[in-house]
Design a protein around this motif. Structure first.
Motif, short mmCIF file in Angstrom:
data_model
loop_
_atom_site.label_atom_id
_atom_site.label_comp_id
_atom_site.label_asym_id
_atom_site.label_seq_id
_atom_site.Cartn_x
_atom_site.Cartn_y
_atom_site.Cartn_z
N LEU A 70 0.82 -1.22 0.00
CA LEU A 70 0.00 0.00 0.00
C LEU A 70 0.85 1.26 0.00
CD1 LEU A 70 -2.97 0.98 0.09
CD2 LEU A 70 -2.77 0.98 2.59
N LEU A 71 1.98 1.23 0.70
CA LEU A 71 2.84 2.41 0.80
C LEU A 71 3.92 2.49 -0.28
CD1 LEU A 71 3.40 2.83 4.64
CD2 LEU A 71 1.61 3.79 3.18
N ASP A 72 4.03 1.47 -1.11
CA ASP A 72 5.05 1.46 -2.16
C ASP A 72 4.49 2.15 -3.41
OD1 ASP A 72 7.20 1.03 -3.79
OD2 ASP A 72 7.19 -1.16 -3.59
N PHE A 73 4.36 3.46 -3.33
CA PHE A 73 3.73 4.24 -4.41
C PHE A 73 4.38 4.03 -5.77
CE2 PHE A 73 2.40 7.64 -1.05
CZ PHE A 73 1.45 6.77 -0.54
N PRO A 74 5.72 3.92 -5.86
CA PRO A 74 6.32 3.74 -7.19
C PRO A 74 5.86 2.46 -7.92
CG PRO A 74 7.99 4.49 -5.66
CD PRO A 74 6.76 4.17 -4.84
N LYS A 75 5.33 1.49 -7.19
CA LYS A 75 4.88 0.24 -7.82
C LYS A 75 3.38 0.20 -8.10
CE LYS A 75 8.67 -2.65 -6.32
NZ LYS A 75 9.11 -3.66 -5.37
N ARG A 108 -2.82 5.01 -11.29
CA ARG A 108 -1.80 4.40 -12.13
C ARG A 108 -0.40 4.85 -11.74
NH1 ARG A 108 -1.87 0.44 -13.35
NH2 ARG A 108 -0.75 0.58 -15.32
N LYS A 109 -0.30 6.04 -11.18
CA LYS A 109 0.99 6.57 -10.76
C LYS A 109 0.75 7.48 -9.57
CE LYS A 109 5.04 8.87 -12.71
NZ LYS A 109 5.58 9.57 -13.89
N GLN A 110 1.60 7.36 -8.56
CA GLN A 110 1.48 8.19 -7.37
C GLN A 110 2.90 8.54 -6.93
OE1 GLN A 110 -1.85 7.87 -4.69
NE2 GLN A 110 -0.47 7.08 -3.15
N VAL A 111 3.21 9.82 -6.98
CA VAL A 111 4.57 10.29 -6.72
C VAL A 111 4.56 11.31 -5.58
CG1 VAL A 111 6.58 11.44 -7.75
CG2 VAL A 111 5.14 9.96 -9.16
N ILE A 112 5.46 11.14 -4.65
CA ILE A 112 5.63 12.12 -3.57
C ILE A 112 6.47 13.27 -4.12
CG2 ILE A 112 6.61 12.54 -1.29
CD1 ILE A 112 5.90 9.63 -0.61
N THR A 113 5.94 14.49 -3.95
CA THR A 113 6.58 15.67 -4.52
C THR A 113 6.73 16.76 -3.46
OG1 THR A 113 4.56 16.86 -5.14
CG2 THR A 113 5.38 15.20 -6.70
N THR A 136 -1.80 10.17 -10.81
CA THR A 136 -2.34 10.01 -12.16
C THR A 136 -3.39 8.91 -12.06
OG1 THR A 136 -0.21 10.63 -13.09
CG2 THR A 136 -1.77 9.51 -14.56
N VAL A 137 -4.64 9.24 -12.39
CA VAL A 137 -5.73 8.30 -12.15
C VAL A 137 -6.56 8.03 -13.39
CG1 VAL A 137 -5.87 8.94 -9.71
CG2 VAL A 137 -7.32 10.10 -11.35
N HIS A 138 -7.14 6.83 -13.39
CA HIS A 138 -8.12 6.41 -14.40
C HIS A 138 -9.49 6.33 -13.73
CE1 HIS A 138 -5.66 5.35 -17.82
NE2 HIS A 138 -4.93 4.48 -17.15
N VAL A 162 -5.30 4.88 -22.35
CA VAL A 162 -6.53 5.62 -22.05
C VAL A 162 -6.16 6.91 -21.34
CG1 VAL A 162 -8.68 5.52 -20.73
CG2 VAL A 162 -7.86 3.48 -21.89
N SER A 163 -6.90 7.98 -21.62
CA SER A 163 -6.57 9.27 -21.00
C SER A 163 -6.72 9.21 -19.49
CB SER A 163 -7.44 10.38 -21.58
OG SER A 163 -8.79 10.18 -21.23
N THR A 164 -5.91 10.00 -18.82
CA THR A 164 -5.89 10.05 -17.37
C THR A 164 -6.19 11.47 -16.89
OG1 THR A 164 -3.53 10.55 -17.34
CG2 THR A 164 -4.15 8.22 -17.19
N THR A 165 -6.39 11.59 -15.61
CA THR A 165 -6.49 12.89 -14.97
C THR A 165 -5.51 12.89 -13.81
OG1 THR A 165 -8.03 14.53 -14.07
CG2 THR A 165 -8.37 12.26 -13.40
N THR A 166 -5.14 14.07 -13.33
CA THR A 166 -4.22 14.14 -12.20
C THR A 166 -4.91 14.79 -11.01
OG1 THR A 166 -3.32 16.26 -12.93
CG2 THR A 166 -2.16 14.28 -13.65
N ALA A 167 -4.40 14.45 -9.86
CA ALA A 167 -4.86 15.05 -8.60
C ALA A 167 -3.62 15.39 -7.79
CB ALA A 167 -5.76 14.07 -7.84
N PHE A 168 -3.66 16.54 -7.14
CA PHE A 168 -2.55 16.97 -6.29
C PHE A 168 -3.09 17.06 -4.88
CE2 PHE A 168 0.53 20.43 -4.94
CZ PHE A 168 1.64 19.59 -4.95
#
Length: 175
Positions: free
Chosen positions: A33-38, A47-52, A73-75, A84-90
């Motif tokens: 659950l906490l391994d966001f890069p995977k 689909r993608k979750q990056v700590i910034t 980055t979510v579907h 497929v197109s994605t949307t982002t959330a911050f």
């Protein structure tokens, strides 16, 4: 079974909750659950979750911590098809509680527009399986639009994430 999620601190027109039993050790599921890069390997919703940092610049250290930011980055609806197109959330991480196996984050929009906080928690049931629970409460004027236009597919996305976590943890974490 009692929940490991904290009580909501507010209510709104849309609340999405999901729970699933996972046949893998709680510590292994917590690690997944906490391994966001995977996330791209198993999560058809996020689909993608990056700590910034606050400027959306990825940090070298991808360890979740309260106060850190997330660029997701979510579907919606969920799919593993990245063509497929994605949307982002911050968002901003508000809580990481390893001893309770809980993590939460909130959106960064003005709260009068959309207030949203998502909690995810793990616990162990009577059969010794890991229970994954998640809940997000949406409030504010924009929450009605989310409910009307995205509610059904958002629920499908939460369900798909839970099932993805279950499948990946059981295939890669049963010990």
């Amino acid at each position: 079974m009692p929940t490991n999620l904290p009580a909501p601190t507010y209510s709104g027109p849309l609340t999405i909750s999901v729970s699933v039993d996972i046949d893998a050790p709680i510590e292994k599921v917590w690690e997944v659950l906490l391994d966001f890069p995977k996330y791209g390997k198993w999560n058809p919703f996020v689909r993608k979750q990056v700590i910034t940092d606050e400027n959306k610049k990825p940090l070298d250290d991808q360890t979740p911590g309260a106060g850190k930011y997330l660029l997701m980055t979510v579907h919606i609806p969920p799919t593993m098809d990245d063509s497929v197109s994605t949307t982002t959330a911050f968002e901003q991480i508000t809580d990481v509680e390893p001893d309770k196996h809980r993590i939460a984050w909130k959106n960064l929009l003005p709260q009068w527009l959309v207030r949203a906080e998502r909690w995810q928690a793990l616990s162990t049931n009577e059969e010794g399986k890991t229970v994954y629970e998640t809940r997000e409460v949406f409030a504010g004027v924009g929450a009605y639009f989310i409910k009307w236009f995205l509610g059904t597919n958002l629920k499908k996305s939460f369900d798909a994430m839970a099932e993805g976590l279950k499948t990946y943890s059981e295939q890669n974490g049963a010990q």
